[in-house]
Every structure is written in C-alpha cells, then in structure tokens.
Write a protein that holds these residues in place. Structure first.
Motif, PDB file in Angstrom:
ATOM      1  N   ILE A  65      43.832 -21.466 -22.041  1.00  0.00           N
ATOM      2  CA  ILE A  65      43.010 -21.527 -23.254  1.00  0.00           C
ATOM      3  C   ILE A  65      41.794 -22.419 -23.022  1.00  0.00           C
ATOM      4  N   GLU A  66      42.017 -23.563 -22.395  1.00  0.00           N
ATOM      5  CA  GLU A  66      40.906 -24.474 -22.101  1.00  0.00           C
ATOM      6  C   GLU A  66      39.913 -23.828 -21.142  1.00  0.00           C
ATOM      7  N   ALA A  67      40.439 -23.147 -20.128  1.00  0.00           N
ATOM      8  CA  ALA A  67      39.567 -22.498 -19.149  1.00  0.00           C
ATOM      9  C   ALA A  67      38.741 -21.387 -19.785  1.00  0.00           C
ATOM     10  N   GLU A  68      39.372 -20.606 -20.666  1.00  0.00           N
ATOM     11  CA  GLU A  68      38.649 -19.538 -21.343  1.00  0.00           C
ATOM     12  C   GLU A  68      37.563 -20.099 -22.246  1.00  0.00           C
ATOM     13  N   SER A  69      37.839 -21.250 -22.841  1.00  0.00           N
ATOM     14  CA  SER A  69      36.846 -21.905 -23.691  1.00  0.00           C
ATOM     15  C   SER A  69      35.634 -22.328 -22.868  1.00  0.00           C
ATOM     16  N   VAL A  70      35.922 -22.906 -21.704  1.00  0.00           N
ATOM     17  CA  VAL A  70      34.836 -23.313 -20.804  1.00  0.00           C
ATOM     18  C   VAL A  70      34.051 -22.088 -20.341  1.00  0.00           C
ATOM     19  N   ALA A  71      34.762 -21.028 -19.998  1.00  0.00           N
ATOM     20  CA  ALA A  71      34.111 -19.811 -19.524  1.00  0.00           C
ATOM     21  C   ALA A  71      33.189 -19.228 -20.589  1.00  0.00           C
ATOM     22  N   ALA A  72      33.688 -19.160 -21.823  1.00  0.00           N
ATOM     23  CA  ALA A  72      32.884 -18.629 -22.925  1.00  0.00           C
ATOM     24  C   ALA A  72      31.656 -19.503 -23.176  1.00  0.00           C
ATOM     25  N   PHE A  73      31.856 -20.797 -23.084  1.00  0.00           N
ATOM     26  CA  PHE A  73      30.750 -21.740 -23.303  1.00  0.00           C
ATOM     27  C   PHE A  73      29.676 -21.569 -22.226  1.00  0.00           C
ATOM     28  N   ALA A  74      30.103 -21.513 -20.963  1.00  0.00           N
ATOM     29  CA  ALA A  74      29.153 -21.388 -19.862  1.00  0.00           C
ATOM     30  C   ALA A  74      28.422 -20.046 -19.910  1.00  0.00           C
ATOM     31  N   SER A  75      29.158 -18.975 -20.238  1.00  0.00           N
ATOM     32  CA  SER A  75      28.554 -17.651 -20.321  1.00  0.00           C
ATOM     33  C   SER A  75      27.492 -17.600 -21.417  1.00  0.00           C
ATOM     34  N   LEU A 122      28.378 -30.612 -18.210  1.00  0.00           N
ATOM     35  CA  LEU A 122      29.490 -30.002 -17.493  1.00  0.00           C
ATOM     36  C   LEU A 122      28.997 -29.546 -16.123  1.00  0.00           C
ATOM     37  N   ALA A 123      29.668 -30.020 -15.061  1.00  0.00           N
ATOM     38  CA  ALA A 123      29.270 -29.647 -13.703  1.00  0.00           C
ATOM     39  C   ALA A 123      29.575 -28.175 -13.441  1.00  0.00           C
ATOM     40  N   ALA A 124      28.797 -27.576 -12.524  1.00  0.00           N
ATOM     41  CA  ALA A 124      28.935 -26.139 -12.243  1.00  0.00           C
ATOM     42  C   ALA A 124      30.325 -25.778 -11.737  1.00  0.00           C
ATOM     43  N   GLU A 125      30.964 -26.714 -11.013  1.00  0.00           N
ATOM     44  CA  GLU A 125      32.295 -26.429 -10.471  1.00  0.00           C
ATOM     45  C   GLU A 125      33.294 -26.054 -11.559  1.00  0.00           C
ATOM     46  N   ALA A 126      33.029 -26.511 -12.782  1.00  0.00           N
ATOM     47  CA  ALA A 126      33.963 -26.271 -13.885  1.00  0.00           C
ATOM     48  C   ALA A 126      33.861 -24.853 -14.431  1.00  0.00           C
ATOM     49  N   PHE A 127      32.740 -24.157 -14.164  1.00  0.00           N
ATOM     50  CA  PHE A 127      32.594 -22.834 -14.786  1.00  0.00           C
ATOM     51  C   PHE A 127      32.091 -21.734 -13.849  1.00  0.00           C
ATOM     52  N   LEU A 128      31.750 -22.079 -12.606  1.00  0.00           N
ATOM     53  CA  LEU A 128      31.193 -21.052 -11.717  1.00  0.00           C
ATOM     54  C   LEU A 128      32.133 -19.876 -11.511  1.00  0.00           C
ATOM     55  N   GLN A 129      33.424 -20.162 -11.304  1.00  0.00           N
ATOM     56  CA  GLN A 129      34.372 -19.084 -11.032  1.00  0.00           C
ATOM     57  C   GLN A 129      34.447 -18.097 -12.196  1.00  0.00           C
ATOM     58  N   TYR A 130      34.276 -18.591 -13.404  1.00  0.00           N
ATOM     59  CA  TYR A 130      34.329 -17.702 -14.574  1.00  0.00           C
ATOM     60  C   TYR A 130      33.097 -16.791 -14.603  1.00  0.00           C
ATOM     61  N   LEU A 131      31.951 -17.322 -14.186  1.00  0.00           N
ATOM     62  CA  LEU A 131      30.758 -16.477 -14.110  1.00  0.00           C
ATOM     63  C   LEU A 131      30.916 -15.434 -13.005  1.00  0.00           C
ATOM     64  N   VAL A 132      31.596 -15.815 -11.924  1.00  0.00           N
ATOM     65  CA  VAL A 132      31.894 -14.852 -10.858  1.00  0.00           C
ATOM     66  C   VAL A 132      32.761 -13.727 -11.403  1.00  0.00           C
ATOM     67  N   ASN A 133      33.793 -14.099 -12.155  1.00  0.00           N
ATOM     68  CA  ASN A 133      34.718 -13.101 -12.707  1.00  0.00           C
ATOM     69  C   ASN A 133      34.018 -12.142 -13.661  1.00  0.00           C
ATOM     70  N   GLU A 134      32.964 -12.621 -14.316  1.00  0.00           N
ATOM     71  CA  GLU A 134      32.240 -11.797 -15.286  1.00  0.00           C
ATOM     72  C   GLU A 134      31.013 -11.133 -14.675  1.00  0.00           C
ATOM     73  N   ASP A 135      30.872 -11.208 -13.347  1.00  0.00           N
ATOM     74  CA  ASP A 135      29.734 -10.596 -12.646  1.00  0.00           C
ATOM     75  C   ASP A 135      28.390 -11.119 -13.156  1.00  0.00           C
ATOM     76  N   LYS A 136      28.333 -12.431 -13.384  1.00  0.00           N
ATOM     77  CA  LYS A 136      27.101 -13.025 -13.901  1.00  0.00           C
ATOM     78  C   LYS A 136      26.398 -13.925 -12.885  1.00  0.00           C
ATOM     79  N   MET A 137      26.847 -13.890 -11.627  1.00  0.00           N
ATOM     80  CA  MET A 137      26.247 -14.793 -10.649  1.00  0.00           C
ATOM     81  C   MET A 137      24.804 -14.413 -10.313  1.00  0.00           C
TER      82      MET A 137
END
Length: 660
Positions: free
Chosen positions: A396-406, A445-460
């Motif tokens: 849940i926390e990770a998804e929150s970070v992912a949504a925020f970064a996206s 928030l450092a990039a390390e905290a959300f980069l993988q989520y952007l990768v998963n969403e094809d947003k790199m």
C-alpha cells in the motif's frame, strides 16, 4: 551435342567451359549418347558422384540441374527421331529420370549438412526450445545417414518439443503477444506439425529410393524449421522488451487459477560479487534452478533482474505427494546457496504460497514486488499468513509512492538536483550529476524510492525527456560552474528517436555554454542494442559514463568494445561495493580488480560513488588509479541555486571529468 550444351544459358552460368563440364561429369558431352547402353544402376551410381561434385563446386539450384538434364534429353530425343540413334524416346526419358534421381540423392544428403549450420547458431542452454528441436533434427540426420538405427519420433504430439509447448515457459512467452496469443500459438503448433509430417514423407521416399521427392520435401521440412525458429525467436524478443511486466502479468494470471497451486520464490544475490563473471554465474544459477525443478518433476519460470532471481513454481498435478516448502528450502535453495557461495556470491530466498494472497487481489503483484525489500535474518524463509499483512502494508505504501511520483511526472512538479563529483581536494568540484527529486510536504523524495514504479508503468522515457528539457533550461547557469554535467538515461530510452534527438540538442546547447554532456548508462544496456550509444559518441562527441559497475550485469567483452571505440570514457563503481569497503577486505580486492581493468582499458577517471565517511575515502585513496569521488561525505544533492551559492564560479578547477 557439345555445341548444343554449350549454348544453353544455364550451362554457361555454372560451367566455365566444356572442359569444366568434362571434369565434373567424367566424360565428353558426345559420350552422353552412350549412356543409353549402360545399366541403370551404373548410370545412377555415376551421377550420384557427379551430383556430389556439382553441389560442392557450384551448388546450382536443383531446379536448374533438372532443366539442363531435360535439355540434354530433348537433344538426344531429336537424334532418336532422326534415326541417328538406335533407341526410343521412352528409353531416353527413363535414363534422364535416373540421372535426375541420382543427382537428387547427392543433393539430399549434402543438404542434411545444413543442420550443422543451425547447430552453430543454437543457444547454449540445453533446455531451450531451439536446442530441443535441433537435437531432434540431428537424430534425423544420424538416422538417414545410417549412423544410428533408432528412428526419431515421428509423432508431433510425442516429441520433446511438444512437451515444451505444454510448459510454463512457453505460456510465459505467449504472454507478450496479448490478444494475438491464440494466433501465435497456432502458428507455432502448425509449423511444428508440418515438420513432423514432412519427415514422415521423407522416410517413405527414401525407402522407395525416390530422392527427387525426398530432396523436395527435405527443403520443405527445413523451411518449416526456419519458420518455427523465427517464430520462437520473435516471441523471445517480444518478451525481452518488457520482461518484468509480462512476468508479473503471467504470475497474476496464474494465481487466479483455483485448481492449481503456485509458489513464488525470490532469490536475492549479494551485489559485491566480482563483476567480471556475474552474468555468467547468474545464467548458470538460472540453468541449475531449471534443472533442479526438472529433476523433481516440477514446472516453473524465472525472471532475473539486478541481483534477484524470481521463480514461479507450479505444484504438479499428479499423484506424487511433493512437499513444496520442504523442496524449496532443503533441496532447491540449499543447492543454490552452495552454488552461489562457490561463485563468490551470497544468497537469501523468500518464498510464499500465492494462495496466501487471495484476500488481496488488487495488491497481489505489489506485494510480490515487496519481497525484494523484505528483511529476514534467515537464508531461507517461507512467508506465513501472519506476515502477509506486513507485505500488504508495504505494498500500500509503495503504491502510494508510485501514484505520487507518476502524478508528479505528469504535472511536471519533479525537480532536478545536482550532486558534486569531487577531485582530490575536498572543494575541487570537477563535475555534477543531475538527480531527480519529488517534492513532498516533508521534504524531497529521492529517485530510488520511485524509479522502479515508473519503470513498471513504462514512464522512463517521459522521465528522461523531462530531465533533458530541465537541464537545457539550466545551461546558462551551469556555465562557469563546472566543465561537464552528467545525466542518467534508462537503457530502453535509447530505442526512441525522440530521446536521441533530444540528447543531441542538449549536447549542442551545453557546448554553447562551454559545458560537456556526459550520459550515464548502466550495464543493462549491454543486454540490448548499443548502436544508438555508439552513434551519439561517434557523430556527436557525447561522452558516456558506465554507472553502477560491479552491480551484477558486468559484461567485460561489451565494455572492452565500447572502450576501444572511445564510447565509454568514465567508470563509476557501484555504491553498494564502496559502502562495504571498510567492512570486508574481499570488497577492497574486488574494487582494486575493477580499477586495474579500467586502467588496462584506458578508462579514466574512475568515480567512486557513495563515499559517506573519511574512513572510506582513505581506503579508496590507497588504490593506484585516477579517482574522483561522490557521496554524502562531500555533499548531498542540492538545488542548482544552492549549489551555485555554496561553490560559485571561483571554485572552478582545472580538473575535468572528460577530455574536451
């Protein structure tokens, strides 16, 4: 007759002159008339030798050989009609068919050598579908050349490749085709069936000594083999483009099947293993995992990324009572732990029964991703139902970070900070690395905290384009501060012309302000096409820095090639190694080896990342190499205005990261 043959266009295409014809066939052209008086078997045996010589020297298509033979037969028939020969048209035509069949036999057995060519192009993995099918082809050749009496499998439903078509690996590859899955499956199935059908025909024709048809159907078989291989390779390439996404989609799909029981295993490997052989070692571990599963009659698929191997394991639907948790801990992981140790790697494994996630259908994949960060004191742990809730909270926390970064990327509220790269003197700032930060109410928030989520969403690609545009806006302010600025570009972004053009424009803009662009790439790029990178270096003089060297994907052969072509000019040692240099002497030896490799390849300087203490710095300075340093011991990433205020143009030094 000599004049007639020499006038034929195909004759002149394959024979240099009439003497060349004589050397191949073994007789004068006028002696062709005498063939009518020879026994069929003698004619047949002679032209098998002729066909073999013809194939070896010229390799004319068999259809052209048939045209030449038919032309010669027609000329002989003219002589028969004019009563210049004591023969009949039936006799002439019959002998012509014998000659064609004899040459076809030579062509047929010669063409079996094509399997050797395929063997040289076959992947080394003995369990790969292409290798499995190649072995079957080799069995065919051995049987047809009478090197074995064992008849290869003729039923397309019973061979080893047919077994592979039922495996999870094939299902996983099909996952990449989306709605075209059924059509792709049908194409591969039909190609495979056609190969076996053609082999059955060939057996009949060879038995009946009808080599014209045998050769014709071998050509059809070989064409079907190439078509099958191409379909499989296309699937593999399609899957590789978004391997992680397809893997987890497949896991999600399989976990919804109630009648099957699946286990998910995360095997984490320590990053400090010597980089030179990591790829080879991890590939070997992958093969050993599959072999171990096969020995236990279990099916499974793997996905390897960074320093983690993820395994989806299917509980077999048979009468054997296999204790999967016991197998995972006492056999599979114990075996892998020993292999990893022998390869200089540490390993830990976390396993979970996917049924334990049934109450969390929407967070299932996020929870499985969290296994990568799950902390355990044990070498192996099977997640209990009680601990599943902890995974859920993390997801849940990770998804929150992912949504925020996206959203921050979409709204363009991300910011670019700069971290100094320092020379020998503490205030000697030789370059800057651009790093993305996401502003929050509590700070950044450092990039390390959300980069993988952007990768998963094809947003790199979108993120890389954002950074390029932002650096371009800073070009004027960067002038007079440093000689170069580094930016990170994700490997797959180089596949897009938009990013290539944007990098060229950025480089030109920075050069107008006397600042060089350095593009940081990771070793994952070596797994794909490096030509865009080489183009940028060769045609636009853009320097490249290899980031995170030693993190697990190091391919020294690729690095050597890029260094020799002056593409990679800077090497950055992975921070996970540098952090441990004061804790483990073996790590120091690994870093020392890497610096020697860099010196041999004339890659200087070497940038040491994550220098967080004076003790680490002192240890690093014992190495015999030109080094620059980056880390919190010197400075944190800062907004550009703060960095200018702190360092200013007066602190600019003669040292630079790359040569101009």
């Amino acid at each position: 007759m000599t004049t007639k043959l020499a006038s034929h266009p195909l004759f002149n295409q394959y024979f240099q002159n009439i003497n060349d014809f004589i050397s191949i066939t073994g007789f004068e052209s006028n002696e062709l008339f005498n063939l009518l008086e020879q026994p069929e078997q003698k004619i047949f045996d002679h032209f098998v030798v002729v066909g073999d010589s013809l194939y070896e020297k010229y390799q004319p298509p068999f259809v052209d050989v048939v045209k030449i033979v038919d032309f010669a037969a027609s000329e002989i028939n003219k002589a028969v009609r004019k009563q210049k020969l004591k023969a009949t048209a039936d006799m002439v035509n019959k002998q012509a068919e014998v000659i064609k069949n004899a040459i076809a036999k030579a062509y047929f057995y010669r063409s079996l050598d094509n399997v050797r060519l395929l063997a040289s192009q076959s992947p080394e993995n003995p369990n790969s579908p292409l290798t499995l099918h190649l072995h079957w082809l080799e069995e065919i050749v051995a049987y047809l050349t009478k090197k074995t009496k064992v008849l290869p499998e003729t039923n397309h439903l019973e061979c080893h490749f047919a077994e592979w078509l039922k495996k999870m690996e094939f299902e996983l590859l099909l996952q990449s085709t989306g709605e075209d899955k059924d059509a792709q499956h049908a194409r591969i199935y039909l190609s495979h069936r056609k190969i076996h059908q053609e082999f059955t025909y060939i057996l009949t024709f060879v038995h009946n000594s009808d080599y014209e048809l045998a050769f014709s159907h071998w050509s059809l078989l070989y064409q079907a083999v190439l078509e099958l291989r191409q379909n499989i390779q296309n699937l593999q390439l399609l899957y590789k483009n978004h391997e992680e996404r397809y893997f987890f989609e497949y896991v999600d799909e399989k976990s919804d099947i109630d009648e099957q029981l699946y286990y998910f295993l995360s095997i984490r490997l320590a990053k400090w293993a010597l980089s030179g052989k990591n790829t080879e070692n991890i590939d070997q571990l992958n093969l050993k995992i599959l072999e171990c599963l096969s020995d236990a009659k279990l099916d499974g698929v793997l996905f390897t990324s960074d320093n983690e191997i993820r395994v989806l394991l299917q509980n077999p639907d048979n009468s054997e009572d296999i204790d999967i948790p016991h197998f995972l801990e006492e056999k599979l992981h114990a075996f892998l732990f020993k292999l990893a140790k022998e390869s200089g790697m540490k390993s830990r494994a976390i396993a979970i029964n996917l049924n334990a996630l049934n109450n969390y259908p929407k967070q299932k994949i996020s929870m499985l991703r969290q296994l990568s960060f799950y902390k355990t004191k044990h070498n192996f742990e099977l997640i209990t139902q009680q601990k599943v809730e902890l995974l859920y909270q993390s997801a849940i926390e990770a998804e929150s970070v992912a949504a925020f970064a996206s959203k921050a990327l979409d709204d363009r509220t991300l910011e670019v900070f700069f971290q100094p790269i320092i020379g020998v003197q503490k205030n000697d700032m030789v370059s800057l690395e651009a790093l993305v930060r996401a502003p929050t109410n509590e700070g950044y928030l450092a990039a390390e905290a959300f980069l993988q989520y952007l990768v998963n969403e094809d947003k790199m690609m979108a993120l890389d384009h954002f950074v390029i545009q932002r650096i371009s806006q800073y070009a004027n302010q960067l002038e007079g501060i440093v000689d170069s600025v580094s930016i990170n570009i994700y490997p797959t972004s180089f596949q897009h012309e938009e990013i290539i053009n944007a990098l060229i424009s950025l480089s030109e803009e920075l050069q107008r302000h006397t600042v060089s662009l350095v593009v940081e790439i990771t070793e994952q790029l070596f797994m794909g096409d490096t030509s865009p990178v080489e183009y940028l270096a060769r045609e636009h003089n853009i320097a490249f820095s290899l980031d995170d060297f030693g993190s697990g994907y190091s391919n020294l052969f690729q690095l050597i090639g890029l260094a020799e072509r002056e593409v990679v000019k800077v090497l950055k040692i992975d921070g996970s190694l540098v952090r441990q240099i004061d804790k483990d002497d073996k790590v120091f030896e690994v870093i020392e080896t890497i610096t020697k490799i860099a010196n041999t390849l004339s890659i200087t300087p070497i940038v040491m990342e994550y220098v967080e203490s004076e003790h680490i710095l002192n240890k690093l300075q014992c190495l015999d190499a030109k080094m620059y340093f980056q880390g919190y011991f010197f400075d944190r990433p800062l907004p550009l205005d703060q960095l200018i205020k702190k360092y200013g143009s007066a602190n600019r030094r003669d040292a630079s990261l790359v040569e101009h």
